[in-house]
Every structure is written in structure tokens, then in C-alpha cells.
Design a protein around this motif. Structure first.
Motif, PDB file in Angstrom:
ATOM      1  N   SER A 244      37.675  38.978  47.868  1.00  0.00           N
ATOM      2  CA  SER A 244      38.283  38.793  46.710  1.00  0.00           C
ATOM      3  C   SER A 244      37.599  38.318  45.398  1.00  0.00           C
ATOM      4  O   SER A 244      37.635  38.401  44.131  1.00  0.00           O
TER       5      SER A 244
ATOM      6  N   ILE B 253      35.736  41.386  43.981  1.00  0.00           N
ATOM      7  CA  ILE B 253      36.614  42.187  43.162  1.00  0.00           C
ATOM      8  C   ILE B 253      36.844  41.569  41.823  1.00  0.00           C
ATOM      9  O   ILE B 253      36.984  42.039  40.801  1.00  0.00           O
ATOM     10  N   THR B 254      37.500  40.237  41.959  1.00  0.00           N
ATOM     11  CA  THR B 254      37.822  39.559  40.661  1.00  0.00           C
ATOM     12  C   THR B 254      36.679  38.763  39.889  1.00  0.00           C
ATOM     13  O   THR B 254      36.835  38.777  38.764  1.00  0.00           O
TER      14      THR B 254
ATOM     15  N   SER C 150      35.836  35.811  40.298  1.00  0.00           N
ATOM     16  CA  SER C 150      36.067  34.418  40.075  1.00  0.00           C
ATOM     17  C   SER C 150      36.618  33.857  41.363  1.00  0.00           C
ATOM     18  O   SER C 150      36.828  34.283  42.309  1.00  0.00           O
TER      19      SER C 150
ATOM     20  N   ASP D 187      39.242  32.165  41.672  1.00  0.00           N
ATOM     21  CA  ASP D 187      40.606  31.943  41.328  1.00  0.00           C
ATOM     22  C   ASP D 187      41.359  31.886  42.319  1.00  0.00           C
ATOM     23  O   ASP D 187      41.297  32.657  43.454  1.00  0.00           O
TER      24      ASP D 187
ATOM     25  N   GLY E 115      43.646  34.792  43.969  1.00  0.00           N
ATOM     26  CA  GLY E 115      43.006  35.909  44.813  1.00  0.00           C
ATOM     27  C   GLY E 115      42.531  35.468  45.754  1.00  0.00           C
ATOM     28  O   GLY E 115      42.459  36.051  46.997  1.00  0.00           O
TER      29      GLY E 115
END
Lengths: 368, 260
Positions: free
Chosen positions: A56, A59-60, A62, A64, A67
């Protein structure tokens, strides 16, 4: 005054609320996992959360929480599913399947983690905190997410209480009643994955399994009903969460997650030893008492049966204590008249005679 | 109930085949069991007795075959079927009471969200009474003896008020008193028109307990009225010749046990 200051501390509040939420969800769900003999499933799911966290992040880009939750749920459930399929379809046993899944997913996770660290991404700092948890980094917004997951899970459990209970006790019978046991079992497993997600921030993927198993194991000792067991497990989870967090804050610097796990373990040990009925200590005391009562009866029996032959009544070192105990109770007298040192001259008193007759009668009744 | 009793066949199996890891466990089973009998399923170890019951109930996948209960597919007749599994199939250290286990028999009737209430507890209590266990209602199930656990399982099936009951070795590992008590209950059920299908392992008691018999060893060796099935050549066929029938007292002996 120090306590007041502590209670109003923002970080401390967050940690304590987070730890309580973790205890509240991991305790009850752990009960089902333990009773279904799948305690280690929680271990596999939590270790398998690591590749999800890393993916995650890749992909993102961050940290967060949304995610991370979705990522760890996906890989955690995938590990659980693969494990269940391996044991269903091949001849691999559950422990081997679990071991294989756990280590493969965790290895992938570590590889991804080191890959991310190698990319020198500025925001990657602290991703490895998910290994052992980083309670102090918990935000208020994280708590809202953890709280909603806990609430939804517990409500689901309450609504489908009957089904969860019967499937856990006797899944085959549940199927003959027409219950969709596969769906219910899969949901219970998925809920364990949710509990793991709640615990990621607090105790980390490696120690999370303890929060699934320990409260349930302690609660089983104290409870006679499934409902009671779940309530106690939630209580144990909350107490260990709060006290672990408090000790950690007061000690300035000791890791919160491991302290929570250690507190839970201490409660388990106390429960294993002291719980009424099931505690090991009571079992040992009972065994010792029975042993001593039997020795006493055997001694009276022997003295009564062989009273004509006093030389047999000379105690060995081991039984000497028992002789003195019987003397204290008034069953034996000791006459030292002119006997050799080996013949201490023990004899039954009138009271001892009566007691011995009772014992002999009881023995003979048993034998017939 | 009367509408579906057009046929007096309680259980009808056609062409049932079950295999486990490519080994046939049950092969091409065709079977009809009439309603209102106490039927025994008998055969050597590994003959597939328990597997037969489990595949009928859909607990073990079958390669082929169809199962009809009172003339309709089993899946639509679940409420008319009661099941007493082997005692060893569950963990008796589960934290619950005897009464609670019996109440579980009503979960199917209650539907998805309804919880068992006073009425259900009352019914469960009555079922415990029938098996002579009412004094143990609030007892932890881990503290029950083997025979008492078996009776609790029986009560859990009784509370379902089914028409066809499947029992998997209900007499295994219980003492003579409990065995007699269980047989009495089963006979009462049969006399009330229920059909009982019992996996049984003790050949000595087969003739006295059952009025209908299935002799099984992967295939159906023989099935029908007990006195027609319980014959020496059938038994030899099922058990592989190592068996002798003593005519004088109608008791059985295994040649292996005579050697000892």
C-alpha cells in the motif's frame, strides 16, 4: 497531580484509547479463534499483514491509515485463505500449512520493506515501526477508524451470536441444521484479520498473535459460559492495554506494544495458576491432600491389621512425619517402654482404633 | 406433514458413490429404508458406515447419487432430519452447559436473528427430561461422563422433533445402563412412528436392537428385514470369512478371538 497531568496528555489519551479498543476487539475474537483451535491463524494473518502494508505504501506513496488497513486486510486474508485451501486440498496438516504461509508472507514483507528503505523516499521513515508497533504515533483520526472497525465487528458478532457459537462448537451439526457454515467460518476468520488491523499501530505484526490468544486463554479459566468468556476476554484485553500503555508512558521510553503483551501474559499466568476449578495450583493442592489422606488411611489400616506384630510398626524415615501427624490428631500413642531404638512402640489409641475400624470397613466395602 | 408422507419410504438413496483421495469409500449404494423402523447400519471398520450418514447429510462430498427423505430431496427436508454425531467429534471443554447444547437443536427453527427464549429453554429442558438428564441441565459439559454427553447429544436431536434420525455409533463407549436407556428412548421414538437409522458396531446386540438392517462394506452386502439380512453367508461376505455364527444361543464369535 502527576496523574492529572498524565491524563490530560494528548499522546497518552490516544495510546490508552487505542489500547482499549484493541483489547475490546482482540479479546472476543480471540475466544472464537482459540475455541476453534485456530489461535495460530491470528499469527499467520498478522505476519501476512506486513507485505500488504508495504504494497500500500508503494502504491499510494504515503503512510495513510486507510491504505494500510486495506493492504493488510487483503494480504492477511489471502494468507488465511491459502492456508485453509492448502489443508483442505492437499494432505498438509494445519500446523505445516500455517507455518509455510506465515513465513513466506512475512519474508515477502521484509523484502518489500528493505526495498522501500532502499528507495530513499523521504516519507518512508518509520514503516518498520509496524513490526513492533509504535503506539505513541497514534493519531485521533486513527482512533476513529479503529473504533468503527471494533464497533462494526462486535455488532456483527452480537447479531449472529447463535451461528458463531454453534459453528464453533459443532460445525457439522450446524450444517445439518442448514446453516451456511463456510460463510460463518470465513467471516469469523475475516474478523480476526480486522482485529489484527486494529492492533497494527499498537503492538505491531509480530506480537499481535499474543493479543488474540492471551486474553482468550485467561478468560477460559474464569468462565463457564461462552458469553462470559467473551466479556472477560474483552476485559483482560482492555486492562492489559491500559496498564501496558501506562507503564510505558511512566517509564519514559519502554516500548508500549511489548509491555501490553507482557501484561496480558502475566494475567494468563495468574489465571492458569489460580482460577477456581481449573487453576493448576488448586489441582496440586487437591492432589497433595488426597495423597496425604490416603497415606494416613493406609497407615491406620496397617497398624490395625498388624497390631499383633508391633515390630512392623516401626516407622521408616519417610513415614515418620505421618506418624507424628496422626499422634497430633490423637489416633496414635508412643510408648517408649524398654524397646530397642528400632522399635519405637507406636500403638493405636482408642480413638485411633475406632478410626481404623472405619477405614478398614470402607476399604473392604470398596474391595467387594 | 401428511402431504409429504405419500410414500412410506423414509429414506431412499440412489447410486451414491463417495471417494476419498481416489479410494472408493462407498460404491454405488442403492437403498430404501421404510418409515417407522429402527434400522441398523453394520459392517467392519472402514466399511464406510459413518461416511454413509455424513454423505447423506451433505457433510462429505459425494461423486454421484441422490438422497430422498420421505420422497423429497434432502436439502428441502432438513427440518425433518435429526443428527446425533459421534461424541468424539466435538471438544467437550467448550464453555457451556448441557441445557445450552440441547437448545442448539432449535437454532435451525429460530432462523437467522431470533435468539432462544424461555419457550426454547423449556423445550430443551423437556428433552433433557426424556433422556433422564434434567438434573444436569446447568452442568458444564466438560464435567459430564461419556454416557451423559451421549445423552445430551441425543436430547439435542430430540428437541428438533424430526421424523428421521441419524445416529452415529450412539452406543460407543457408554456403559450397559446408558446403552439400555438409549435403546429405550430410540424404541419409544420408533413406536411413535419415527424412523431411526443407527450406525452400530456390536454384532452381539444387532438382532435384539434392530428390525431393519443394512450390511455394508463399501457396497451394500445386504439390506432388508433384520432376520433376513443377519445370516452367516451375508456376514462372511461383509467381514471376510473370519466370523462364525453359533446357532445355539444366536451369539457370534470371531475366529480371531477364539485363538486367544
Amino acid at each position: 497531580m502527576a496523574w492529572l497531568e498524565l491524563l490530560s496528555d494528548y499522546t497518552f489519551q490516544n495510546v490508552v484509547i487505542g489500547a482499549s479498543l484493541l483489547g475490546l476487539i482482540s479479546g472476543p475474537l480471540g475466544c472464537f479463534a482459540v475455541l476453534r483451535r485456530q489461535s495460530l491463524l491470528g499469527d499467520a494473518i498478522s505476519h501476512a499483514a506486513l507485505p500488504g502494508i508495504c504494497l500500500s505504501f508503494i502504491i499510494t506513496g504515503s503512510r495513510d491509515i486507510g491504505g494500510i488497513i486495506i493492504g493488510s486486510l487483503i494480504t492477511g486474508s489471502a494468507a488465511a485463505l491459502i492456508m485453509l485451501m492448502l489443508t483442505r486440498l492437499s494432505r498438509l496438516k494445519t500446523d505445516a500449512g500455517l507455518g509455510a504461509c506465515l513465513s513466506i508472507f512475512f519474508a515477502v514483507g521484509i523484502v518489500l520493506l528493505t526495498y522501500i528503505q532502499g528507495t530513499n523516499n523521504a516519507s518512508q521513515g518509520g514503516l518498520e515501526a509496524f513490526l513492533f508497533g509504535q503506539a505513541a504515533a497514534t493519531l485521533r483520526s486513527d482512533l476513529w477508524v479503529m473504533g468503527s472497525i471494533t464497533l462494526v465487528t462486535l455488532l456483527l458478532l452480537a447479531a449472529f451470536w447463535k451461528q458463531a457459537k454453534l459453528v464453533t462448537f459443532d460445525a457439522e451439526y450446524a450444517r445439518t441444521l442448514g446453516m451456511p457454515t463456510t460463510v460463518i467460518e470465513a467471516s469469523l476468520t475475516a474478523m480476526v484479520a480486522l482485529a489484527v488491523v486494529v492492533g497494527l499501530q499498537m503492538v505491531g505484526v509480530i506480537l499481535m498473535a499474543a493479543m488474540i490468544v492471551a486474553p482468550a486463554a485467561a478468560a477460559r479459566q474464569w468462565s463457564r459460559h461462552l458469553g462470559g468468556m467473551l466479556t472477560i476476554a474483552a476485559g483482560v484485553g482492555i486492562v492489559s492495554g491500559v496498564s501496558g500503555a501506562t507503564i510505558s508512558t511512566l517509564s519514559r521510553g519502554l516500548a508500549t506494544g511489548p509491555l501490553i503483551v507482557l501484561t496480558a501474559t502475566a494475567i494468563v499466568l495468574i489465571s492458569l495458576a489460580l482460577a477456581p476449578g481449573r487453576g493448576l495450583l488448586w489441582g496440586m493442592i487437591k492432589h497433595y491432600r488426597q495423597k496425604s489422606a490416603l497415606q494416613q488411611q493406609q497407615l491406620l489400616y496397617a497398624l490395625y491389621k498388624h497390631s499383633a506384630d508391633p515390630s512392623r510398626a516401626s516407622p521408616t524415615l519417610g513415614s515418620r512425619r505421618m506418624f507424628h501427624k496422626l499422634k497430633q490428631q490423637g489416633y496414635l500413642t508412643r510408648s517408649l517402654r524398654g524397646a530397642t531404638p528400632s522399635d519405637d512402640g507406636w500403638g493405636l489409641t482408642a480413638q485411633g482404633q475406632a478410626e481404623a475400624r472405619r477405614v478398614v470397613a470402607a476399604f473392604e466395602e470398596l474391595a467387594s | 406433514m401428511a402431504t409429504s408422507d405419500l410414500t412410506d419410504t423414509a429414506l431412499s438413496i440412489k447410486n451414491l458413490t463417495v471417494s476419498y483421495h481416489n479410494q472408493p469409500v462407498l460404491w454405488d449404494i442403492d437403498l430404501d429404508i421404510p418409515a417407522g423402523v429402527m434400522a441398523g447400519i453394520v459392517g467392519p471398520n472402514g466399511a464406510g458406515k459413518s461416511t454413509l450418514i455424513k454423505s447423506l447429510l451433505g457433510l462429505v462430498p459425494s461423486l454421484s447419487g441422490e438422497v430422498m427423505v420421505h420422497g423429497r430431496p434432502y436439502a428441502t427436508q432438513r427440518k425433518r432430519v435429526g443428527y446425533v454425531p459421534q461424541r468424539s467429534s466435538v471438544d467437550w471443554d467448550f464453555p457451556t452447559t448441557a441445557l445450552d447444547v440441547v437448545t442448539m437443536g432449535l437454532y435451525g427453527r429460530l432462523g437467522w436473528l431470533k435468539r432462544p427464549g424461555r419457550k426454547e429453554r423449556h423445550e430443551a429442558q423437556e428433552a433433557l427430561e426424556m433422556v433422564g438428564m434434567s438434573a444436569f441441565a446447568e452442568r458444564q459439559i466438560s464435567q459430564l461422563s461419556g454416557g451423559q454427553q451421549q445423552r445430551v447429544f441425543l436430547a439435542r436431536a430430540l428437541v428438533q422433533q424430526a421424523d428421521v434420525y441419524f445416529l452415529d455409533e450412539p452406543m460407543a463407549g457408554v456403559d450397559a445402563t446408558t446403552e439400555r436407556a438409549i435403546i429405550d428412548i430410540l424404541r419409544r421414538l420408533r413406536d411413535a412412528g419415527k424412523t431411526l437409522i443407527v450406525v452400530h458396531h456390536d454384532l452381539q446386540t444387532v438382532r435384539t436392537y434392530f428390525d431393519w438392517l443394512l450390511l455394508l462394506n463399501v457396497r451394500v452386502i445386504a439390506s432388508g428385514k433384520a432376520e433376513e439380512v443377519f445370516k452367516i453367508d451375508h456376514l462372511r461376505q461383509a467381514y471376510g470369512g473370519q466370523i462364525a455364527l453359533l446357532d445355539d444361543n444366536e451369539s457370534l464369535m470371531f475366529s480371531a478371538s477364539k485363538v486367544k
